[in-house]
Write a protein that holds these residues in place. Structure first.
Motif: not given
Length: 846
Positions: A316-319, A334-339, A351-357, A361-362
């Protein structure tokens, strides 16, 4: 009923422990069952112990953490804690045991109880007093475990005092693991000098540093951004013949990467591989983070592609890093596709809280604010608890679009969730009010931040300055600037740019020079953005020479102009009618090989058209298409203006059709430009057809389009359409210019619809629009042409009553009409106004 529960896989709860193993003298579980009818009973603890034939000093479980729970069934409360026993009174040597038994103040606490009591104390209170009452201090093996528990709690002051007390004990023996834990604790608090001091102190105690010691020290310097020191420590480690571990390399790579030196991080990574220490997932994530910190987003994505070819799977940290880099590169889809791939049911990296944040922002950056709230709701639905960074991201998203009500709602939600708003929260809310044109509310939030014991930072002050400057309140913005310096916050280049932009809005040419002088006296070096703001401000107040001088100064001082610089110069010159100068700037921009923006293309087309160089304007438009810079609605509109000025409605109409074919929605300005071309080309019927198209596509009518429609109706003598148009625009009279309203009056009067003209006049007066001399002139001219000379004189009286003095020519024009009708009453009145003698008036009647 309350119960104390102890859970351990090594213990059985079927037997009762000996009294020496049960310091609280708990009874077996069966003896705690209350009678059937008992009232007002106290909570009864329940404990489960094991029966062991070995002495507690030989047990293996005294160093293992066990869960203990306290349940109060009557009050519905429970508490779960982790307990660590350690060596107790029965495990220490006999001579110390007798000393403990002889002192009633001594307590046989567990290590967890000692830590809990210490952490409850403030660091200046008697920590040594608590430790001196602990029987377990006579067991040397308890010391490293105690230090470990204290350092894991993260309290630096408590850890330092416990370590100082420990070194004064007679049975203390210096150990590497204790020093390593203390060095790591200092590293967590960025106390680099103290960590390095411990490194030398342990050697004085004849503790030879090991790999973990060097790792902790490298980590300490890395956290403080002292990557060169970290590199030197690595060299010392090699000279000490201690082979670096993978953790050592990872700490060193992180030290270089977190300081923004991604090249050095790659060198260390290569050295790591050359020395036979293979990278792991942590290594790859650190390298990716180094690229991210160094703003090398494309390199980070390339490295991620190489990482896919290895056997190490990303996490998850990598992504999260990949998503961040994609957002920075503007590759939002592309960022949304990864999400979305992370949210799939079978995804390995959830995903974790950092992913959603990051996704919030995106969406904020790309302007899709409604999706920010949608992602936030999905995060809550999936069981994630937002942290303050997530709340701030959502507040910032609303703030960027001036949605102060939504931002305030999230701000209140943040407080309702148990978080205390920080400086970022207040600054984002302040910015929301500033962008929505409410500087007084922004000031209230700023003051609230101070009242809640938060010190505004540089960003907070800049946001408040921008809130005042955006509304033209330059004096208030300057007052905030002075307050900022009084509070010890030094302004930066953003502050100067904000004030310069405010000067341009407020037409304060003197203040521009004052702000530039203030920047120079404070040692703030102007960058390209600041020069652009100052040049734009000079041009907005008509100071072309000063703008040109500042541009030359910019070039002399080595600040490179960009597309914004030339757009400001070219568009500003066009607004001042200096079309030749604007085209010279265009040539210079092309010579410097600066890519032309859409704004520059539009300004160049406008300049060429104003000079009558239609072929050059067409050439620029064609060149724009050839370099894959797709024209927007502004460019199309500018080109249509050029064709309209050349009275070439056919090409203007063809351009309008081309715009629709390219899926560019025309706006009211583009439609009014085409209408003007139609009227100049004597095609009024096409104007009305275009008006119907605007209604079908729900394109708002602006003043220019209404004016062209009136002109078309005038040429077609279509008064019915004009009456319908008047009825539609009647609710918005206050928003229309008086010139347009006068045009409507003139058209009705010229068409012979004098009564309709007067009705429209009454409606205009009733709407509160201020009537001027020109309005009355239109009424008088058309009334006289229709033979309504008595109404003419009545309007003259209205004119005088409103404080507007009619001209003598207006009285002279109606005098002959009054004389022909032998109206002595009116002739005498007019004679008095124009100063004609009575006999001359009689002669005029004869």
């Amino acid at each position: 009923m309350a119960a104390m529960l102890s859970f351990s896989p090594h213990l059985s709860n079927t037997q009762t422990p000996r009294n020496d193993q049960n310091p609280h003298n708990f009874l077996p579980y069966s003896q705690h069952i209350p009678p059937a009818k008992t009232t007002n009973r106290k909570p009864t603890p329940i404990s489960c112990f094991s029966n062991s034939s070995e002495s507690s000093s030989k047990r293996d479980d005294i160093w293992e953490k066990k869960k203990e729970g306290f349940v109060d069934y009557d009050k519905g409360k429970y508490r779960v804690t982790t307990q660590l026993s350690g060596l107790g009174k029965d495990d220490i040597p006999k001579r110390y045991r007798l000393r403990v038994d002889g002192d009633p103040r001594q307590r046989d606490w567990k290590i967890s109880e000692v830590v809990e009591r210490i952490l409850k104390l403030k660091h200046w209170e008697d920590i040594e007093g608590v430790l001196n009452r602990w029987a377990g201090r006579f067991a040397r093996k308890n010391f490293p475990v105690l230090v470990r528990e204290i350092t894991q709690a993260g309290s630096l002051e408590h850890g330092v005092q416990v370590f100082r007390w420990m070194k004064n004990q007679k049975n203390y023996c210096a150990r590497n693991d204790i020093y390593n834990m203390m060095i790591r604790l200092h590293a967590r608090h960025n106390r680099v000098d103290q960590a390095r001091g411990l490194f030398f102190e342990m050697q004085e105690w004849r503790c030879k540093p090991d790999a973990e010691t060097y790792n902790a020290l490298i980590n300490a310097h890395g956290r403080a951004g002292q990557w060169r020191w970290a590199m030197n420590i690595m060299d010392d480690m090699l000279r000490a013949a201690i082979p670096p571990s993978r953790s050592t390399y990872n700490n060193l790579i992180n030290a270089c990467g977190s300081a923004g030196h991604w090249k050095e991080a790659l060198i260390v990574c290569k050295k790591m591989t050359d020395n036979g220490v293979g990278p792991d997932l942590v290594t790859h994530n650190i390298v990716l983070s180094a690229f991210k910190t160094g703003a090398q987003y494309s390199k980070a994505l390339s490295y991620f592609e190489l990482m896919k070819g290895t056997k190490i799977r990303h996490d998850t940290v990598t992504l999260n890093i990949v998503i961040h880099c994609l957002v920075k590169l503007g590759r939002y889809e592309e960022a949304v596709d990864v999400f979305n791939s992370m949210r799939e049911k079978r995804a390995e990296c959830r995903p974790d809280i950092v992913t959603f944040t990051s996704i919030i922002h995106a969406y904020s950056v790309c302007g899709q604010i409604e999706n920010c709230k949608a992602v936030f709701d999905v995060m809550l639905a999936e069981g994630f608890k937002p942290n303050i960074v997530t709340f701030n991201a959502l507040i910032g998203a609303y703030a960027s679009h001036g949605m102060h009500e939504d931002a305030l709602g999230v701000f209140n939600l943040l407080k309702g969730s148990g978080f205390r708003p920080d400086v970022v929260s207040y600054t984002s809310l302040l910015n929301a009010y500033g962008r929505s044109g409410r500087p007084e509310k922004a000031r209230n939030i700023f003051d609230m931040m101070k009242r809640n014991s938060w010190k505004p930072n540089l960003v907070s002050y800049n946001a408040l300055i921008d809130a005042y400057g955006s509304e033209g309140l330059l004096d208030e913005a300057v007052q905030v600037f002075r307050e900022m310096e009084r509070d010890g916050i030094q302004p930066n280049i953003v502050t100067i740019c904000t004030l310069l932009a405010a000067c341009g809005r407020c037409d304060q040419r003197v203040k521009i020079e004052t702000i530039l002088s203030a920047a120079d006296s404070r040692g703030i070096k102007l960058n390209t953005v600041a020069y652009n703001s100052a040049i734009g401000s000079y041009l907005s107040v008509g100071e072309f020479d000063k703008a040109l001088s500042l541009y030359r100064c910019m070039r002399e001082k080595g600040a490179k102009p960009d597309s914004v610089t030339f757009n400001v110069l070219i568009s500003g010159s066009c607004k001042m009618g200096k079309y030749g100068e604007s085209l010279k700037f265009l040539e210079e921009m092309i010579d410097l090989k600066i890519p032309l923006s859409k704004e520059v293309y539009s300004s160049a087309i406008y300049a060429y058209s104003k000079q009558g160089q239609l072929a050059e304007a067409e050439s620029i438009f064609t060149m724009m298409k050839s370099v894959s810079c797709s024209p927007d609605v502004i460019t199309y509109t500018t080109m249509m203006h050029a064709y309209s000025a050349a009275e070439n409605w056919e090409k203007a109409f063809a351009l309008f059709q081309d715009m629709e074919m390219n899926d560019i929605q025309p706006d009211s300005i583009a439609c009014s430009s085409l209408m003007k071309a139609f009227n100049r080309g004597s095609q009024p019927a096409r104007v009305l057809l275009l008006a119907e198209l605007m209604r079908e596509k729900s394109i708002a009518f602006n003043e220019a389009s209404i004016f062209e429609m009136i002109s078309a109706c005038s040429m077609l003598r279509d008064w019915r359409t004009t009456i319908e148009l008047i009825e539609k625009v009647e609710p918005s009279f206050l928003e229309l210019s008086l010139g347009l309203l006068n045009q409507l009056l003139h058209f009705l009067g010229k068409s012979g619809k004098v009564e309709s003209m007067m009705k429209l006049f009454f409606k205009i007066v009733a709407s509160g629009v201020e009537i001027n001399f020109g309005t009355y002139s239109i009424l008088l001219k058309n009334l006289l042409a229709a033979g309504k000379w008595r109404k003419y004189i009545e309007v003259l009286n209205w004119m005088e009553d409103s404080g507007i003095q009619p001209s003598l020519e207006m009285y002279r024009k109606v005098f002959s009409h009054a004389c022909k009708d032998n109206s002595t009453e009116y002739t005498a009145l007019i004679q008095e106004k124009i100063g004609v003698p009575h006999r001359a008036g009689i002669a005029a009647q004869g």
